[in-house]
Scaffold this motif. Structure first.
Motif, PDB file in Angstrom:
ATOM      1  N   THR A 183      -1.019   8.513   0.628  1.00 46.91           N
ATOM      2  CA  THR A 183      -0.287   7.530  -0.177  1.00 46.91           C
ATOM      3  C   THR A 183      -1.066   6.243  -0.379  1.00 46.91           C
ATOM      4  O   THR A 183      -2.013   5.937   0.340  1.00 46.91           O
ATOM      5  CB  THR A 183       1.026   7.163   0.517  1.00 46.91           C
ATOM      6  OG1 THR A 183       0.710   6.558   1.779  1.00 46.91           O
ATOM      7  CG2 THR A 183       1.871   8.397   0.741  1.00 46.91           C
ATOM      8  N   GLU A 184      -0.596   5.501  -1.353  1.00 50.32           N
ATOM      9  CA  GLU A 184      -1.188   4.210  -1.647  1.00 50.32           C
ATOM     10  C   GLU A 184      -1.115   3.314  -0.413  1.00 50.32           C
ATOM     11  O   GLU A 184      -2.052   2.587  -0.113  1.00 50.32           O
ATOM     12  CB  GLU A 184      -0.424   3.573  -2.811  1.00 50.32           C
ATOM     13  CG  GLU A 184      -1.068   2.305  -3.310  1.00 50.32           C
ATOM     14  CD  GLU A 184      -0.163   1.553  -4.269  1.00 50.32           C
ATOM     15  OE1 GLU A 184       0.481   2.195  -5.116  1.00 50.32           O
ATOM     16  OE2 GLU A 184      -0.093   0.315  -4.158  1.00 50.32           O
ATOM     17  N   ASP A 185      -0.007   3.385   0.283  1.00 52.20           N
ATOM     18  CA  ASP A 185       0.175   2.483   1.401  1.00 52.20           C
ATOM     19  C   ASP A 185      -0.784   2.789   2.545  1.00 52.20           C
ATOM     20  O   ASP A 185      -1.327   1.888   3.184  1.00 52.20           O
ATOM     21  CB  ASP A 185       1.620   2.545   1.903  1.00 52.20           C
ATOM     22  CG  ASP A 185       1.980   1.278   2.653  1.00 52.20           C
ATOM     23  OD1 ASP A 185       1.750   0.184   2.106  1.00 52.20           O
ATOM     24  OD2 ASP A 185       2.465   1.391   3.793  1.00 52.20           O
ATOM     25  N   ALA A 186      -1.018   4.056   2.787  1.00 49.96           N
ATOM     26  CA  ALA A 186      -1.991   4.429   3.822  1.00 49.96           C
ATOM     27  C   ALA A 186      -3.359   3.877   3.451  1.00 49.96           C
ATOM     28  O   ALA A 186      -4.078   3.325   4.287  1.00 49.96           O
ATOM     29  CB  ALA A 186      -2.040   5.944   3.954  1.00 49.96           C
ATOM     30  N   ALA A 187      -3.705   4.010   2.182  1.00 45.81           N
ATOM     31  CA  ALA A 187      -4.999   3.519   1.711  1.00 45.81           C
ATOM     32  C   ALA A 187      -5.100   2.012   1.883  1.00 45.81           C
ATOM     33  O   ALA A 187      -6.141   1.482   2.266  1.00 45.81           O
ATOM     34  CB  ALA A 187      -5.193   3.897   0.247  1.00 45.81           C
ATOM     35  N   ARG A 188      -4.009   1.319   1.613  1.00 47.36           N
ATOM     36  CA  ARG A 188      -3.996  -0.133   1.764  1.00 47.36           C
ATOM     37  C   ARG A 188      -4.317  -0.519   3.206  1.00 47.36           C
ATOM     38  O   ARG A 188      -5.197  -1.342   3.464  1.00 47.36           O
ATOM     39  CB  ARG A 188      -2.616  -0.673   1.383  1.00 47.36           C
ATOM     40  CG  ARG A 188      -2.452  -2.173   1.598  1.00 47.36           C
ATOM     41  CD  ARG A 188      -1.042  -2.612   1.233  1.00 47.36           C
ATOM     42  NE  ARG A 188      -0.040  -2.125   2.177  1.00 47.36           N
ATOM     43  CZ  ARG A 188       0.315  -2.768   3.288  1.00 47.36           C
ATOM     44  NH1 ARG A 188      -0.245  -3.916   3.595  1.00 47.36           N
ATOM     45  NH2 ARG A 188       1.216  -2.255   4.101  1.00 47.36           N
TER      46      ARG A 188
END
Lengths: 341, 341
Positions: free
Chosen positions: B228-233
DNA sequence: CACTTGGCGTAGACCGATTTACGTCACAGC
DNA sequence: GCTGTGACGTAAATCGGTCTACGCCAAGTG
């Protein structure tokens, strides 16, 4: 390639030396199975790699399939609903299938019909364009949960956000920042028909009411656009041509993102034009976007819809239930105090 | 509520005064129907509002349903594929259903199995985690088109982007801007297993090759993150803690958006850290985001996948076909020349 | 001991379509 | 007048499960 067709219940029965009915019982965990038989049948199922054909089961029993109809799959708010729904379905033995409708009004009916033809055990519908009558008839035949619709039917449940109070939150926020010239960016007439009870209709009505209550009748400005971000972008750009508003309240985040895009393309910033959206899509919280919006928790809606559906299916509930999610304002930097002067 | 069950073919036959078989023929447009009979039957269908049950049809004939399995419905690139697929299906009489897999590897198999159990006439699979063996077996039973996978099977078609040349485009772009310390943000090991032929594996391999070819072996830095985007963040933020790279090549746009988010949250800009993504998701072109990325036309991939599937179903093609989309670099402002010094 | 009772298993009808095999009829050809 | 042929319909088998009704047997019961 070689042996071709997959095993049927008949094959399993033969392999285990029992009757078809016995195998069926084991599969369904029905009453009247000795441990010894269960053992043998399970082994046979294992050995033949047997999987029951859903089509055959559906002819008499149920399909263990729930359908969800989605207009416009590109809208990330809908994917939040789906995420909530799939999560709620974990371990229930039911499979969710999505019928994408896309396009115009009739597509919604087509997709819902397709699901019904496929004998799903229940349907979650989002399309706001389908007539109450039609849904009513569908709901009489099978469990139906309608998301985001404020009419209350005898035959289906509803899960909604409180669009009226959500809109009031948005408008109050803009008023507080000193905005008076506030435009409303919404979809075409068919989705906002007064009294239809669609989210966009209510948001529009409530926008009008808020403006009038604030004595800003003359500043009312309703801009119609399409369903996509790009349509919103173009219509917002056109709006800037004459007599620019200081704020835009968009019917949903997808439109708001289009408006934001237009603001950027026109060389303006949120100091010139504030934008408020609706839904709190993931992207809204991105620092580069930072869109002020109304959170109505799509994930919870999806979760709730599944629970209501399962209640109808498993507990045979028939009295309609209506669940409402309370909206929350998420103030971000796409809204700023109106410029002095 | 009142009359309950819907009309069956039997009802139609009685109403029209013909046999069930006759009605069936009319529905399927089969040979041996006089104009007069067609007329009568059509009228009866109309009058009773008859719709054939798909489950019953599927037992002998076909279900006129195509399934597409989607891991992680939140990824907007996948919704592009679906958009292309639905468009290609217009007017064919086939209905698309989506089985969301979400979560981890096994979910992909579960979703594909669910589609197979539902007797779809063909399947489009995206899950890169399913083993070739398993897919091979599935492909032997029914038409299968696999999207984004570079292994070549006897039993299924593939539609892919040219991930190797796409990655080369991205890396060349960064080198040109003077970057040397380039990190690669990718998913967990299971999706990038060397030789597995998944897009993420190839992008990783090609990143490594490009770095080595440029004599930058020492600068290689591979960061693993979630889906997910959040993991990447979060993982990008952690990356900034020690010895920040000047550029990040992300495995796809969703990860790139997360990286971009981290850049913003860390108080940096593209002048400090350039970011390149992959897919050219809609949001990438938003002026506030303006993400440099590789376009591999998801819409065309979806369209192509449907066409290949229909060829297999209707024309009974069996030799496997492989279609590749040529990627294009979309340079935007998320990449900038590396700072002098 | 005769008679119920509950546990376990099976045979066969059934769901709603498609498909095969066959019957009937009209007409053309010889 | 007889036969072959194509057009049009129908009866019945079939797909793979579920579900109802019933049979059998061993264990209680009065």
């Amino acid at each position: 390639m070689t042996d071709a067709r997959a095993a049927t219940i008949e094959d399993v029965a033969r392999h285990a030396g029992v009757s078809r009915a016995a195998v069926s019982k084991v599969i369904r965990n029905a009453y009247g199975v000795s441990p010894a038989m269960r053992e043998r049948v399970t082994a046979a199922i294992e050995a033949l790699d047997y999987r029951p054909r859903v089509a055959a089961r559906a002819m008499r029993g149920s399909s263990f399939t729930l359908g969800i109809e989605l207009p416009h799959i590109g809208n990330p708010f809908f994917t939040k609903i789906v995420a909530g729904a799939t999560a709620a379905l974990q371990g229930t033995g039911y499979q969710l299938i999505i019928a994408p409708a896309d396009e115009n009004g009739d597509e919604g009916i087509r997709a819902l019909g397709a699901l019904a033809d496929r004998q799903v055990d229940g349907i979650i519908a989002i399309s706001p364009l389908v007539s109450t009558d039609w849904l009513e008839r569908l709901g009489a035949r099978m469990p139906v949960v309608m998301i985001g619709r404020h009419d209350r039917s005898e035959h289906y449940d509803t899960v909604t956000g409180d669009d009226a109070s959500g809109t009031r939150l948005a408008m109050a926020h803009l008023f507080e920042l000193g905005h008076r010239r506030i435009a409303h960016l919404t979809r075409s007439e068919d989705v906002t028909e007064p009294g239809s009870g669609t989210p966009h209709a209510i948001r529009l009505e409530e926008y009008l009411a808020a403006m009038r209550a604030a004595g800003l009748e003359d500043e009312i400005r309703v801009v119609r656009t399409g369903m996509t971000e790009d349509a919103a972008r173009l219509d917002t750009l056109a709006l800037f041509d004459d007599d620019r508003p200081t704020a835009i309240f968009a019917g949903n985040d997808e439109l708001a993102l289009g408006a934001l895009r237009a603001v950027g393309e026109a060389g303006l910033t949120s100091a010139d034009v504030s934008v408020v959206g609706y839904d709190d899509v993931d992207m809204a919280s991105h620092p580069a976007i930072s869109l002020t919006t109304i959170d109505q928790s799509g994930v919870e809606m999806g979760d709730r819809a599944i629970r209501l559906l399962l209640e109808r299916i498993r507990d045979a509930r028939t009295e309609p239930t209506h669940f409402s999610v309370t909206p929350v304002l998420k103030p971000r930097t796409s809204t700023r105090a109106v410029r002095a002067g």
